[in-house]
Design a protein around this motif. Structure first.
Motif, PDB file in Angstrom:
ATOM      1  N   THR A 346    -176.025  77.422  52.948  1.00  0.00           N
ATOM      2  CA  THR A 346    -176.801  77.817  54.123  1.00  0.00           C
ATOM      3  C   THR A 346    -176.819  76.754  55.206  1.00  0.00           C
ATOM      4  OG1 THR A 346    -178.794  76.986  53.030  1.00  0.00           O
ATOM      5  CG2 THR A 346    -178.304  79.324  52.793  1.00  0.00           C
ATOM      6  N   THR A 347    -176.496  75.517  54.880  1.00  0.00           N
ATOM      7  CA  THR A 347    -176.578  74.437  55.866  1.00  0.00           C
ATOM      8  C   THR A 347    -175.209  73.944  56.311  1.00  0.00           C
ATOM      9  OG1 THR A 347    -176.711  72.722  54.149  1.00  0.00           O
ATOM     10  CG2 THR A 347    -178.774  73.702  54.919  1.00  0.00           C
ATOM     11  N   GLY A 348    -174.237  73.922  55.406  1.00  0.00           N
ATOM     12  CA  GLY A 348    -172.927  73.410  55.762  1.00  0.00           C
ATOM     13  C   GLY A 348    -172.869  71.902  55.902  1.00  0.00           C
ATOM     14  N   LEU A 349    -173.894  71.192  55.436  1.00  0.00           N
ATOM     15  CA  LEU A 349    -173.949  69.740  55.556  1.00  0.00           C
ATOM     16  C   LEU A 349    -173.379  69.083  54.304  1.00  0.00           C
ATOM     17  CD1 LEU A 349    -177.528  69.188  57.034  1.00  0.00           C
ATOM     18  CD2 LEU A 349    -175.358  69.168  58.263  1.00  0.00           C
ATOM     19  N   SER A 350    -172.775  67.935  54.491  1.00  0.00           N
ATOM     20  CA  SER A 350    -172.305  67.145  53.354  1.00  0.00           C
ATOM     21  C   SER A 350    -173.487  66.442  52.701  1.00  0.00           C
ATOM     22  CB  SER A 350    -171.276  66.109  53.818  1.00  0.00           C
ATOM     23  OG  SER A 350    -171.880  65.174  54.707  1.00  0.00           O
ATOM     24  N   SER A 351    -173.257  65.885  51.514  1.00  0.00           N
ATOM     25  CA  SER A 351    -174.332  65.207  50.782  1.00  0.00           C
ATOM     26  C   SER A 351    -174.885  64.023  51.572  1.00  0.00           C
ATOM     27  CB  SER A 351    -173.810  64.725  49.420  1.00  0.00           C
ATOM     28  OG  SER A 351    -173.358  65.823  48.650  1.00  0.00           O
ATOM     29  N   PHE A 352    -174.024  63.340  52.314  1.00  0.00           N
ATOM     30  CA  PHE A 352    -174.474  62.193  53.103  1.00  0.00           C
ATOM     31  C   PHE A 352    -175.491  62.608  54.158  1.00  0.00           C
ATOM     32  CE2 PHE A 352    -174.099  59.728  57.022  1.00  0.00           C
ATOM     33  CZ  PHE A 352    -174.446  58.462  56.560  1.00  0.00           C
ATOM     34  N   TRP A 353    -175.195  63.699  54.897  1.00  0.00           N
ATOM     35  CA  TRP A 353    -176.101  64.139  55.953  1.00  0.00           C
ATOM     36  C   TRP A 353    -177.364  64.764  55.382  1.00  0.00           C
ATOM     37  CZ3 TRP A 353    -175.379  61.675  60.037  1.00  0.00           C
ATOM     38  CH2 TRP A 353    -174.123  61.415  60.550  1.00  0.00           C
ATOM     39  N   VAL A 354    -177.289  65.363  54.196  1.00  0.00           N
ATOM     40  CA  VAL A 354    -178.497  65.856  53.532  1.00  0.00           C
ATOM     41  C   VAL A 354    -179.420  64.693  53.215  1.00  0.00           C
ATOM     42  CG1 VAL A 354    -179.377  66.925  51.419  1.00  0.00           C
ATOM     43  CG2 VAL A 354    -177.415  67.932  52.593  1.00  0.00           C
ATOM     44  N   LEU A 355    -178.856  63.625  52.638  1.00  0.00           N
ATOM     45  CA  LEU A 355    -179.653  62.439  52.327  1.00  0.00           C
ATOM     46  C   LEU A 355    -180.236  61.820  53.596  1.00  0.00           C
ATOM     47  CD1 LEU A 355    -180.613  60.270  50.318  1.00  0.00           C
ATOM     48  CD2 LEU A 355    -178.391  59.150  50.589  1.00  0.00           C
ATOM     49  N   PHE A 356    -179.426  61.737  54.643  1.00  0.00           N
ATOM     50  CA  PHE A 356    -179.872  61.163  55.911  1.00  0.00           C
ATOM     51  C   PHE A 356    -181.025  61.968  56.505  1.00  0.00           C
ATOM     52  CE2 PHE A 356    -179.661  61.156  60.557  1.00  0.00           C
ATOM     53  CZ  PHE A 356    -179.741  59.800  60.833  1.00  0.00           C
ATOM     54  N   SER A 357    -180.900  63.298  56.501  1.00  0.00           N
ATOM     55  CA  SER A 357    -181.939  64.146  57.103  1.00  0.00           C
ATOM     56  C   SER A 357    -183.239  64.074  56.309  1.00  0.00           C
ATOM     57  CB  SER A 357    -181.448  65.594  57.177  1.00  0.00           C
ATOM     58  OG  SER A 357    -181.131  66.087  55.893  1.00  0.00           O
ATOM     59  N   ILE A 358    -183.156  63.989  54.978  1.00  0.00           N
ATOM     60  CA  ILE A 358    -184.372  63.898  54.167  1.00  0.00           C
ATOM     61  C   ILE A 358    -185.102  62.596  54.442  1.00  0.00           C
ATOM     62  CG2 ILE A 358    -185.258  63.744  51.797  1.00  0.00           C
ATOM     63  CD1 ILE A 358    -182.973  65.578  50.962  1.00  0.00           C
ATOM     64  N   LEU A 359    -184.375  61.495  54.484  1.00  0.00           N
ATOM     65  CA  LEU A 359    -185.002  60.200  54.739  1.00  0.00           C
ATOM     66  C   LEU A 359    -185.590  60.139  56.152  1.00  0.00           C
ATOM     67  CD1 LEU A 359    -182.404  57.778  53.093  1.00  0.00           C
ATOM     68  CD2 LEU A 359    -184.652  58.427  52.217  1.00  0.00           C
ATOM     69  N   LEU A 360    -184.850  60.638  57.136  1.00  0.00           N
ATOM     70  CA  LEU A 360    -185.304  60.569  58.524  1.00  0.00           C
ATOM     71  C   LEU A 360    -186.550  61.421  58.748  1.00  0.00           C
ATOM     72  CD1 LEU A 360    -184.946  59.763  61.483  1.00  0.00           C
ATOM     73  CD2 LEU A 360    -183.388  61.705  61.748  1.00  0.00           C
ATOM     74  N   PHE A 361    -186.466  62.701  58.446  1.00  0.00           N
ATOM     75  CA  PHE A 361    -187.590  63.595  58.731  1.00  0.00           C
ATOM     76  C   PHE A 361    -188.722  63.413  57.728  1.00  0.00           C
ATOM     77  CE2 PHE A 361    -184.002  65.665  60.823  1.00  0.00           C
ATOM     78  CZ  PHE A 361    -184.545  65.918  62.068  1.00  0.00           C
ATOM     79  N   GLY A 362    -188.409  62.940  56.522  1.00  0.00           N
ATOM     80  CA  GLY A 362    -189.475  62.628  55.581  1.00  0.00           C
ATOM     81  C   GLY A 362    -190.349  61.489  56.071  1.00  0.00           C
ATOM     82  N   LEU A 364    -190.767  60.801  59.240  1.00  0.00           N
ATOM     83  CA  LEU A 364    -191.466  61.265  60.440  1.00  0.00           C
ATOM     84  C   LEU A 364    -192.601  62.218  60.113  1.00  0.00           C
ATOM     85  CD1 LEU A 364    -188.418  61.910  62.824  1.00  0.00           C
ATOM     86  CD2 LEU A 364    -190.036  60.013  62.925  1.00  0.00           C
ATOM     87  N   TRP A 365    -192.360  63.172  59.208  1.00  0.00           N
ATOM     88  CA  TRP A 365    -193.322  64.251  58.984  1.00  0.00           C
ATOM     89  C   TRP A 365    -193.797  64.361  57.539  1.00  0.00           C
ATOM     90  CZ3 TRP A 365    -189.348  67.781  61.782  1.00  0.00           C
ATOM     91  CH2 TRP A 365    -189.355  67.496  63.148  1.00  0.00           C
ATOM     92  N   GLY A 366    -193.485  63.410  56.684  1.00  0.00           N
ATOM     93  CA  GLY A 366    -193.975  63.434  55.316  1.00  0.00           C
ATOM     94  C   GLY A 366    -193.312  64.515  54.480  1.00  0.00           C
ATOM     95  N   PHE A 367    -194.117  65.157  53.613  1.00  0.00           N
ATOM     96  CA  PHE A 367    -193.582  66.171  52.697  1.00  0.00           C
ATOM     97  C   PHE A 367    -192.961  67.335  53.457  1.00  0.00           C
ATOM     98  CE2 PHE A 367    -193.987  70.008  50.119  1.00  0.00           C
ATOM     99  CZ  PHE A 367    -193.415  69.603  48.927  1.00  0.00           C
TER     100      PHE A 367
END
Length: 423
Positions: A346-362, A364-367
């Motif tokens: 559903t996202t088309g993202l690689s594992s690297f960008w998944v990890l990056f997005s979780i760390l970044l938005f986590g 910023l906005w927590g859970f």
């Protein structure tokens, strides 16, 4: 005419310089007034919280309402006395209230089934903790008595801990009690505020669901009144992509988490029946922990495994070993079979960008950021990809993109950027 004006380039240069100066002033203001701006945004966010909750609830319930609306329309089609417009309005209204009612009933059933068992599990855990701590102390004493050097180090640590606790009791206890009292009062106020926001949010969700078709049409009219057709069509494509990404990812994650929690609960019950263990950790509590943290991509499994294993270890070490092995196998099944079947790509993202997005938005906005960070970044990534594709087409460098997708083929060939830019 401005087209043949002799000072056209100077006018453009002056306008560009003025824009740079204005942008610099804005950036300077944001940097030096960051605290005030952040506080103002937080105030606006808290004020709009009922509408945010209502919009999120409406978005989650909307697919259910669409299905129920089709069902009501099929029933009303048999009635010839009612006009078609009236049928559609009745079906829409009935579907919204039915969808909200079903959602609230499901939430209520989950609360009355799970919450009492969670409370019982916590009480039971508190009751077991003294005996578990006593066994741990005896084990440590046995280990320390067999090692003099380790015993000396432990005695030193105990002395330091004793002095720290004594100083804290004499100096920081009153302050800590005041902080706890303040925290409790703030917690009570926050709880009632949350309940009020949830109540208003349900009302907002009902209004949004009833008006969703009209609001969508109004938004489309505004969009096409501001932008040219080509730009507006591109924006609409991104809106559809964002809706597909968010609905597919979040709803799929919730369904996947529920299935994993149920399988975990069944596995824990089988362990209890097969081994005949008298003292075990609450199966409901462990399943809820595993299911909740499984919603978080990448990190969720590790957090849920560590938290559950630690709780089980206190009660039953043998069950803890079984749980670690069982949960590892379960996550392999989920990651390779259940997840791909439910979520797909559903996202088309690689594992690297998944990890990056979780760390970044986590951060910023927590859970909530860890939950929605992946689809948010997927939309941003898709927009940037489209802009890059259009830039290459404008500069006559489409072959670079063709070669890139030949070397790194996408997971969904029908969604390639090359196909889109050639339309």
């Amino acid at each position: 005419m401005m087209k043949n004006h002799p000072y056209k380039k100077y006018i453009y240069a002056a306008v560009s310089l003025f824009g740079v100066i204005v942008l610099s002033i804005i950036v300077f203001f944001i940097i030096f007034r960051y605290g005030e701006i952040k506080q103002a945004l937080r105030h606006i966010f808290n004020t709009l919280m009922p509408f945010i909750i209502g919009a999120a609830l409406a978005y989650m319930v909307c697919p259910l309402c669409r299905t129920i609306e089709k069902f009501y329309l099929r029933i009303l089609e048999k009635t010839e006395r009612i006009k078609q417009a009236k049928k559609e309005k009745l079906a829409l209204t009935a579907s919204v209230f039915t969808g909200i009612f079903i959602t609230l009933v499901v939430i209520y059933l989950i609360i009355i089934i799970i919450v009492p068992q969670l409370i019982t599990s916590v009480i039971r855990l508190v009751q077991i903790l003294p005996d578990s701590a006593d066994r741990l102390v005896k084990w440590l004493e046995k280990m320390l008595n067999s090692n003099e050097q380790l015993l000396a180090v432990s005695q030193e640590l105990v002395d330091k801990g004793y002095h720290f606790i004594t100083d804290w009791l004499s100096n920081g206890l009153l302050e800590s009690v005041e902080n706890i009292a303040t925290g409790l009062s703030s917690g009570v106020i926050s709880f009632f505020t949350l309940m009020l926001n949830l109540f208003i949010g349900v009302i907002v969700a009902i209004y949004l669901l009833l008006s969703r078709k009209k609001l969508a049409r109004q938004g489309k009219l505004i969009l096409y009144s501001i932008f040219k057709k080509e730009a507006a069509d591109s924006i609409m494509d991104e809106v559809y992509f964002a809706d597909k990404t968010f609905s597919g990812f979040i709803n799929g994650k919730i369904v996947d988490a529920v299935i994993v929690a149920v399988i975990c609960y069944v596995g824990m019950m089988l362990f209890k029946v097969i081994t005949g263990a008298q003292v075990t950790m609450s199966e409901v509590l462990v399943a809820v922990i595993v299911g909740i943290f499984n919603v978080i991509p990448f990190f969720g499994w590790y957090i849920g495994l560590f938290a559950s294993a630690l709780l089980i270890l206190i009660v039953n070490p043998v069950q803890c070993v079984f749980f670690v092995v069982f949960d590892f196998i379960l996550q392999q099944i989920d990651g390779n079979i259940l997840g791909p079947k439910i979520l797909g790509d559903t996202t088309g993202l690689s594992s690297f960008w998944v990890l990056f997005s979780i760390l970044l938005f986590g951060d910023l906005w927590g859970f909530a950021g860890m939950l929605i960070g992946v689809p948010v970044f997927a939309v941003i990534y898709h927009i940037i990809s489209q802009l890059v594709a259009k830039g290459l087409r404008r500069n006559g460098q489409e072959e670079m993109l063709v070669q890139y997708e030949r070397d790194f083929p996408p997971k969904q060939p029908e969604e390639t950027i090359v196909r889109k830019i050639k339309q």
